[in-house]
Design an enzyme around this catalytic site. Structure first.
Site, mmCIF file in Angstrom:
data_model
loop_
_atom_site.group_PDB
_atom_site.id
_atom_site.type_symbol
_atom_site.label_atom_id
_atom_site.label_comp_id
_atom_site.label_asym_id
_atom_site.label_seq_id
_atom_site.Cartn_x
_atom_site.Cartn_y
_atom_site.Cartn_z
ATOM 1 N N GLU A 102 18.111 2.116 25.064
ATOM 2 C CA GLU A 102 17.088 1.267 24.440
ATOM 3 C C GLU A 102 15.823 2.071 24.159
ATOM 4 O O GLU A 102 15.570 3.097 24.811
ATOM 5 C CB GLU A 102 16.732 0.137 25.415
ATOM 6 C CG GLU A 102 17.078 -1.265 24.975
ATOM 7 C CD GLU A 102 16.324 -1.824 23.789
ATOM 8 O OE1 GLU A 102 15.974 -1.087 22.847
ATOM 9 O OE2 GLU A 102 16.102 -3.043 23.788
ATOM 10 N N ASP A 103 15.021 1.587 23.249
ATOM 11 C CA ASP A 103 13.743 2.244 22.982
ATOM 12 C C ASP A 103 12.696 1.852 24.030
ATOM 13 O O ASP A 103 11.989 2.704 24.559
ATOM 14 C CB ASP A 103 13.241 1.943 21.558
ATOM 15 C CG ASP A 103 13.170 0.448 21.230
ATOM 16 O OD1 ASP A 103 13.590 -0.414 22.051
ATOM 17 O OD2 ASP A 103 12.693 0.120 20.128
ATOM 18 N N ASP A 106 10.032 -4.320 27.596
ATOM 19 C CA ASP A 106 8.721 -4.956 27.631
ATOM 20 C C ASP A 106 8.800 -6.110 28.634
ATOM 21 O O ASP A 106 8.682 -5.901 29.839
ATOM 22 C CB ASP A 106 8.406 -5.397 26.198
ATOM 23 C CG ASP A 106 6.984 -5.873 25.995
ATOM 24 O OD1 ASP A 106 6.077 -5.307 26.608
ATOM 25 O OD2 ASP A 106 6.792 -6.818 25.214
ATOM 26 N N PHE A 155 0.578 -1.566 22.302
ATOM 27 C CA PHE A 155 1.656 -1.624 21.325
ATOM 28 C C PHE A 155 1.852 -0.250 20.708
ATOM 29 O O PHE A 155 0.947 0.318 20.113
ATOM 30 C CB PHE A 155 1.370 -2.659 20.239
ATOM 31 C CG PHE A 155 2.596 -2.929 19.413
ATOM 32 C CD1 PHE A 155 3.597 -3.751 19.892
ATOM 33 C CD2 PHE A 155 2.757 -2.327 18.169
ATOM 34 C CE1 PHE A 155 4.751 -3.975 19.159
ATOM 35 C CE2 PHE A 155 3.910 -2.553 17.427
ATOM 36 C CZ PHE A 155 4.905 -3.380 17.922
ATOM 37 N N ASP A 162 9.112 0.485 15.863
ATOM 38 C CA ASP A 162 8.494 0.051 14.604
ATOM 39 C C ASP A 162 7.402 -0.964 14.838
ATOM 40 O O ASP A 162 7.321 -1.617 15.873
ATOM 41 C CB ASP A 162 9.541 -0.614 13.710
ATOM 42 C CG ASP A 162 9.924 -2.005 14.215
ATOM 43 O OD1 ASP A 162 10.345 -2.111 15.384
ATOM 44 O OD2 ASP A 162 9.775 -2.979 13.459
ATOM 45 N N ARG A 168 8.895 4.109 12.242
ATOM 46 C CA ARG A 168 9.993 4.596 13.083
ATOM 47 C C ARG A 168 10.157 6.106 12.970
ATOM 48 O O ARG A 168 10.661 6.756 13.867
ATOM 49 C CB ARG A 168 11.319 3.947 12.658
ATOM 50 C CG ARG A 168 11.388 2.443 12.864
ATOM 51 C CD ARG A 168 12.830 1.988 12.666
ATOM 52 N NE ARG A 168 12.954 0.547 12.468
ATOM 53 C CZ ARG A 168 13.038 -0.344 13.458
ATOM 54 N NH1 ARG A 168 12.987 0.059 14.707
ATOM 55 N NH2 ARG A 168 13.169 -1.624 13.193
#
Ligand code: IMP
Ligand code: MG
Length: 190
Positions: A102-103, A106, A155, A162, A168
């Protein structure tokens, strides 16, 4: 890249730091999964740059597969955790060792949905490798097995991540200027 750079308040993780940490993770994964049937499951789209660099540092045989999901509700910067599978795996994961790539984690809602969904398919194991983790935002407890970087509650974009499908392609992770990310959307893709 000059155009996009003006939208970035600051660089959080440099390209060199990403490369060094990815190599460490690849080394750990190679050790932990030696002699195991390893399938990396990349969560599209955010995880794709990380996956492609990570597998070049993994020294053991493995396969890759992809899953695309979207979350309903929430905003462009915050997922609701109500998840829909847009594209499912090709692979049958029964009795296989799955490592989700996963990126960012959160609230944890997305990952908790995905791991529960994959566990119903009777894999030998399901573990999680995330490039980024925002511990201060966690709402649902998820066990993370490999974490690139813990980051503050800001963020971030770049290196796969993105905002509204942009940024990205940045080769570093940066903090987006807050005045650029306001407003709700109905459904957002990862
Ligand atoms: P969670 O369900 O709240 O853990 O949300 C995880 C998903 O939200 C990630 O896969 C990203 O698509 C998105 N996300 C969360 N934080 C960020 C961020 O700082 N930048 C870009 N996308 C983010
Ligand atoms: Mg996203």
């Amino acid at each position: 890249m000059g155009d996009m750079e003006k939208d970035i308040a600051k660089t959080l993780i440099t390209r060199e730091a990403l490369e060094a940490r990815t190599a460490e993770l690849g080394e750990a994964i190679s050790r932990d999964y030696a002699d195991k049937d390893l399938l990396l499951v990349c969560i599209l789209k955010g995880g794709v740059l990380f996956l492609s660099d990570l597998i070049r540092t993994i020294r053991i045989p493995h396969e890759i597969d992809f899953m695309a999901i979207s979350s309903y509700g929430g905003t462009r910067v915050e997922s609701s955790g109500v998840v829909r599978i847009l594209m499912d795996l090709n692979a049958n994961i029964e009795n296989r060792n799955v490592l989700i790539v996963e990126d960012i984690i959160d609230t944890g809602r997305t990952l908790s949905y995905i791991t529960e969904n994959l566990r119903t398919r009777n894999p030998a194991s399901v573990k999680i490798c995330t490039l980024l983790n925002k511990p201060s935002r966690r709402e649902v407890d998820v066990r993370l097995d490999y974490v690139g970087f813990d980051i503050p509650n800001e963020f971030v974009v770049g290196y796969g991540l993105d905002y509204n499908e942009h940024y990205r392609n940045l080769s570093f992770v940066g903090v987006l200027k807050p005045e650029l990310y306001r407003g709700p959307v109905e459904e957002s893709r990862h």
